[in-house]
Design an enzyme around this catalytic site. Structure first.
Site, PDB file in Angstrom:
ATOM      1  CB  SER A 108      -0.883   0.003   1.244  1.00 30.98           C
ATOM      2  OG  SER A 108      -1.452   1.271   1.477  1.00 30.98           O
ATOM      3  CB  SER A 109       0.442   4.611  -1.441  1.00 29.39           C
ATOM      4  OG  SER A 109      -0.848   4.893  -0.921  1.00 29.39           O
ATOM      5  CB  CYS A 110      -0.265   3.693   4.106  1.00 32.95           C
ATOM      6  SG  CYS A 110      -0.265   1.933   4.512  1.00 32.95           S
ATOM      7  CE1 TYR A 137      -3.202  -3.384   5.633  1.00 30.61           C
ATOM      8  CE2 TYR A 137      -2.429  -1.452   4.444  1.00 30.61           C
ATOM      9  CZ  TYR A 137      -2.976  -2.718   4.448  1.00 30.61           C
ATOM     10  OH  TYR A 137      -3.287  -3.335   3.253  1.00 30.61           O
ATOM     11  CE  LYS A 141      -0.562  -5.148   3.143  1.00 34.44           C
ATOM     12  NZ  LYS A 141      -0.744  -6.439   2.445  1.00 34.44           N
ATOM     13  CG  HIS A 180      -9.829   2.603   2.127  1.00 34.55           C
ATOM     14  ND1 HIS A 180      -9.876   1.235   2.028  1.00 34.55           N
ATOM     15  CD2 HIS A 180      -8.720   2.884   2.865  1.00 34.55           C
ATOM     16  CE1 HIS A 180      -8.847   0.707   2.672  1.00 34.55           C
ATOM     17  NE2 HIS A 180      -8.135   1.678   3.195  1.00 34.55           N
TER      18      HIS A 180
END
Length: 310
Positions: A108-110, A137, A141, A180
């Site tokens: 994920s871009s997070c 999270y 990842k 989201h």
């Protein structure tokens, strides 16, 4: 991969996994194996090890994850970290033990720093602190992609990591609290329309910039990368442009056909100010996103009406 390669899609019932399934079938791959959560709990190492020993998949798309929006991530960080680390470690480790030819880990871009320079390049990973609202999270990842990297370095495996931007589309999660931003807006504006409300209130001030990718475009990119990329550095996948949440709300209102007002609750958090992925790497490999945002939202809304609205 060839048409008869044994392919395991982990998380095939989720939005990303189901899109990967559609893309694989569309491209003629025939030997796809799946398991529901009831059949295989990926947080249980013993179950995962038995599955891999029995099935011996050659290629793995690891799209399974415990996911949610800002509220869910903020309220249950321990759960998000624990479950996602277990899923990643169990699947990746069993793939290595059973000589899987190639694994693709979906992140994920997070994972990138909260205040990363924009657009975000792959090598910005771990250069400064994460966004606190989804730090747990993100750390899970990061652990998964780093484990892939370490296995590649130590054991010469061919495991790659893919980092998509904000996703939306068919089979999305439209939960009123844990979804989201884009699916949450679709639900909110749809319910306002059918209840004849005069206005809709959205979180924050509408200023954050976000990039959105239709999930079927991501699935196409995932299959493309499985066949065309090997390397330790993660690969960003995105649309290549961003818009403000305020602009997004206006598009969703138009697609849903809601004609009331849009109000902003500035007491609620905005989240990260901006997240735009640098997608020059995957573009240079030969892939670009195809679905424009308004078209994608129309397809997502059709899916919502068919499967998720009352």
């Amino acid at each position: 991969m060839d048409s008869n390669s044994k392919i395991y899609v982990a998380g095939h019932r989720g939005m990303v996994g189901s899109a990967i399934m559609r893309e694989l079938l569309k491209q003629g791959y025939k030997n796809i194996i799946t398991r529901t959560h009831n059949e295989l709990n990926l947080t249980r190492q013993d179950q995962v090890e038995k599955f891999f020993m029995d099935e011996k998949p050659e290629y793995i798309f690891l799209a399974a994850a415990h996911v949610g929006g800002i509220i869910a991530n903020s309220n249950a960080p321990a759960d998000f970290m624990f479950e996602n680390i277990l899923i990643a470690m169990n699947v990746i480790n069993s793939a290595w033990k059973n000589n899987c030819k190639k694994l693709e880990f979906l992140g994920s871009s997070c994972i990138y720093p909260r205040n990363a320079k924009q657009p975000i390049k792959e090598n910005y990973l771990l250069t400064s602190e994460l966004e606190k609202t989804n730090e747990a999270y993100a750390l899970a990842k990061i652990s998964g992609l780093k484990y892939c990297e370490y296995l590649n370095t130590q054991y010469k495996t061919d495991y790659i990591s893919v980092m998509p931007c904000n996703l939306y589309g068919i089979n999305d999660n439209y939960h009123p609290v844990n979804s989201h931003v884009l699916p949450a807006l679709i639900r909110k504006f749809h319910e306002a329309k059918i209840n004849n409300l005069k206005s809709v209130t959205c979180w924050g001030d509408g200023s954050p910039l976000r990039e959105f990718l239709f999930v079927d475009d991501l699935a196409e990119a995932c299959v493309f990368l499985m066949n065309n990329y090997s390397g330790n550095e993660t690969v960003n996948v995105g649309a290549g442009y961003d818009i403000t949440i305020k602009e997004l709300a206006n598009i969703v209102a138009e697609v849903v056909n809601f004609h009331g007002g849009i109000l902003w609750d500035t007491s609620k958090p905005n989240g990260t100010p901006r997240k735009l992925m640098d997608v020059s790497k995957i573009n240079n490999l030969g892939w670009e996103a195809k679905t424009d945002l308004k078209t994608g939202i129309k397809l997502a809304y059709e899916d919502f009406i068919k499967h998720h609205s009352k």
